[in-house]
Design a protein around this motif. Structure first.
Motif, PDB file in Angstrom:
ATOM      1  N   MET A  35     -44.559  15.825 -20.755  1.00 28.42           N
ATOM      2  CA  MET A  35     -45.528  14.805 -21.155  1.00 28.42           C
ATOM      3  C   MET A  35     -45.362  13.545 -20.317  1.00 28.42           C
ATOM      4  O   MET A  35     -44.310  13.320 -19.700  1.00 28.42           O
ATOM      5  N   ASP A  76     -48.279   5.104 -21.267  1.00 29.81           N
ATOM      6  CA  ASP A  76     -49.275   5.401 -20.235  1.00 29.81           C
ATOM      7  C   ASP A  76     -50.555   5.875 -20.922  1.00 29.81           C
ATOM      8  O   ASP A  76     -50.602   6.960 -21.495  1.00 29.81           O
ATOM      9  N   ARG A  77     -51.599   5.078 -20.872  1.00 29.86           N
ATOM     10  CA  ARG A  77     -52.843   5.393 -21.578  1.00 29.86           C
ATOM     11  C   ARG A  77     -53.962   5.787 -20.623  1.00 29.86           C
ATOM     12  O   ARG A  77     -55.140   5.687 -20.966  1.00 29.86           O
ATOM     13  N   SER A  78     -53.609   6.229 -19.460  1.00 28.53           N
ATOM     14  CA  SER A  78     -54.625   6.654 -18.511  1.00 28.53           C
ATOM     15  C   SER A  78     -55.222   7.984 -18.927  1.00 28.53           C
ATOM     16  O   SER A  78     -54.689   8.707 -19.783  1.00 28.53           O
ATOM     17  N   ALA A  79     -56.359   8.307 -18.315  1.00 23.97           N
ATOM     18  CA  ALA A  79     -57.024   9.573 -18.642  1.00 23.97           C
ATOM     19  C   ALA A  79     -56.164  10.762 -18.246  1.00 23.97           C
ATOM     20  O   ALA A  79     -56.098  11.771 -18.966  1.00 23.97           O
ATOM     21  N   ALA A 108     -52.920  10.862 -18.174  1.00 26.68           N
ATOM     22  CA  ALA A 108     -51.820  10.993 -19.134  1.00 26.68           C
ATOM     23  C   ALA A 108     -52.287  11.660 -20.422  1.00 26.68           C
ATOM     24  O   ALA A 108     -51.586  12.494 -20.993  1.00 26.68           O
ATOM     25  N   ARG A 109     -53.490  11.306 -20.886  1.00 20.31           N
ATOM     26  CA  ARG A 109     -54.006  11.924 -22.106  1.00 20.31           C
ATOM     27  C   ARG A 109     -54.239  13.423 -21.908  1.00 20.31           C
ATOM     28  O   ARG A 109     -53.929  14.232 -22.784  1.00 20.31           O
ATOM     29  N   VAL A 110     -54.780  13.784 -20.770  1.00 20.55           N
ATOM     30  CA  VAL A 110     -54.973  15.208 -20.479  1.00 20.55           C
ATOM     31  C   VAL A 110     -53.631  15.928 -20.402  1.00 20.55           C
ATOM     32  O   VAL A 110     -53.466  17.052 -20.918  1.00 20.55           O
ATOM     33  N   GLN A 111     -52.661  15.269 -19.750  1.00 22.50           N
ATOM     34  CA  GLN A 111     -51.333  15.870 -19.616  1.00 22.50           C
ATOM     35  C   GLN A 111     -50.684  16.101 -20.980  1.00 22.50           C
ATOM     36  O   GLN A 111     -50.131  17.173 -21.254  1.00 22.50           O
ATOM     37  N   ASN A 112     -50.752  15.127 -21.854  1.00 25.16           N
ATOM     38  CA  ASN A 112     -50.156  15.269 -23.187  1.00 25.16           C
ATOM     39  C   ASN A 112     -50.880  16.328 -24.018  1.00 25.16           C
ATOM     40  O   ASN A 112     -50.243  17.072 -24.776  1.00 25.16           O
ATOM     41  N   THR A 113     -52.192  16.415 -23.877  1.00 23.52           N
ATOM     42  CA  THR A 113     -52.945  17.430 -24.611  1.00 23.52           C
ATOM     43  C   THR A 113     -52.570  18.836 -24.151  1.00 23.52           C
ATOM     44  O   THR A 113     -52.379  19.744 -24.964  1.00 23.52           O
TER      45      THR A 113
END
Length: 322
Positions: free
Chosen positions: A176, A181-184, A186-191
């Motif tokens: 993750m 990190d609230r970039s797009a 990062a969100r895709v990576q965490n999902t």
């Protein structure tokens, strides 16, 4: 971290002392020379020496600050094979089932390889930077992980995840993005990480691994049953050979005189009345001789009596003399 390493070394030293005492007590009662001649005891000494060497290397590495690979640590569970016959027979039975599981093992390897490739592709260093690595760059801690930039590291992590799921959720956290990190991306990576690792555990650990263990257990039962049958057949052949040696006349039966001679070979102090009482008890058909079936029944009763006596001696009441 140094304190945790020292605590581990102290705990391992205590366990080594317990194992050494466990190995030394039989040698004290049986005599060192008689004890060492047994092959099983030589294996125990070898395993204990390897464990002590492994511990000494760890102490030297901790004292010098060098990172040494504790290769022998993964072999410690095999110490049970050296000291316990039941564990040794179980290990041999499981090993004998592996050639018949080639298809299932290929499915296991294929699933692990595909998972490693997908993991390395999705969570490479370019996209996933762990929180531990970020702290290490700031000087707060050592790196917890370096992501999944290569297939070898992904396979190693997923193999542990597949077999025991022991490294979850730490394996998922390594894939993750950094906290905050609230970039797009990062969100895709965490999902992706939140979807991939639970799905991998569900399919790998709870389905494929469960099927693998179930198949191994079924093969183990068949192998164990055949082992018990072979052992019983060998026991019966040995008893028949013993009866043939006691049967001087060669008629397949033990007369009173032959039975008397057999009993007195084991216990010369047995009286004639005791021998006669035993003979009448064993001769269930009152034929005046003991046939094969009656002789085997006698041996079975003697074996059960010996096992019962051993269990009584091993019980707390038998140990304390109550």
């Amino acid at each position: 971290r140094l304190s945790s390493v020292l605590d581990t070394l102290v705990a391992e030293a205590l366990l080594l002392c317990v194992l050494s005492a466990d190995v030394a007590m039989p040698a004290f009662y049986e005599g060192p020379r008689n004890w060492v001649t047994a092959a099983r005891n030589r294996w125990q000494l070898t395993a204990l020496a390897l464990l002590a060497l492994d511990w000494a290397i760890a102490v030297a590495a901790a004292a010098s600050g060098a990172a040494v690979l504790r290769a022998l640590r993964c072999l410690r569970p095999f110490y049970l094979i050296f000291v316990n016959r039941a564990a040794r027979n179980s290990a041999l039975a499981v090993a004998s089932t592996l050639p018949s599981l080639s298809d299932l093992l290929l499915v296991f390897a294929f699933f692990l390889l595909v998972g490693g490739l997908v993991c390395a592709g999705l969570f490479s260093d370019a996209l996933a930077v762990t929180a531990g690595a970020a702290q290490a760059r700031a000087g707060d801690a050592e790196p917890y992980g370096d992501g999944y930039g290569n297939v070898a590291r992904a396979l190693a992590t997923l193999a542990v995840l597949f077999v025991s799921a022991e490294n979850y959720p730490s394996a998922q956290l390594e894939a993750m993005a950094e906290p905050g990190d609230r970039s797009a991306a990062a969100r895709v990576q965490n999902t992706l990480a939140a979807l991939f690792f639970p799905a991998f555990i569900l399919v790998g650990f709870f389905i494929i691994m469960a099927v693998l263990v179930a198949v191994i257990f079924e093969h183990y039962k068949v192998h164990h049953r055949s082992t018990v049958i072979r052992s019983k057949q060998l026991e019966r052949r040995s008893l028949l050979a013993a009866m043939a040696m006691a049967d001087w006349s060669g008629d397949g039966h033990l007369s009173h005189a032959e039975f008397n001679n057999l009993v007195r070979q084991f216990n010369p102090r047995t009286s004639a009345g005791e021998v006669h009482a035993m003979f009448k008890l064993v001769d269930t058909d009152d034929s005046g001789s003991i046939n094969v079936r009656e002789f085997l029944c006698l041996c079975d009763q003697l074996v059960l009596q010996v096992k019962r006596r051993r269990n009584d001696d091993a019980s707390p009441a038998g140990v304390c003399g109550c």
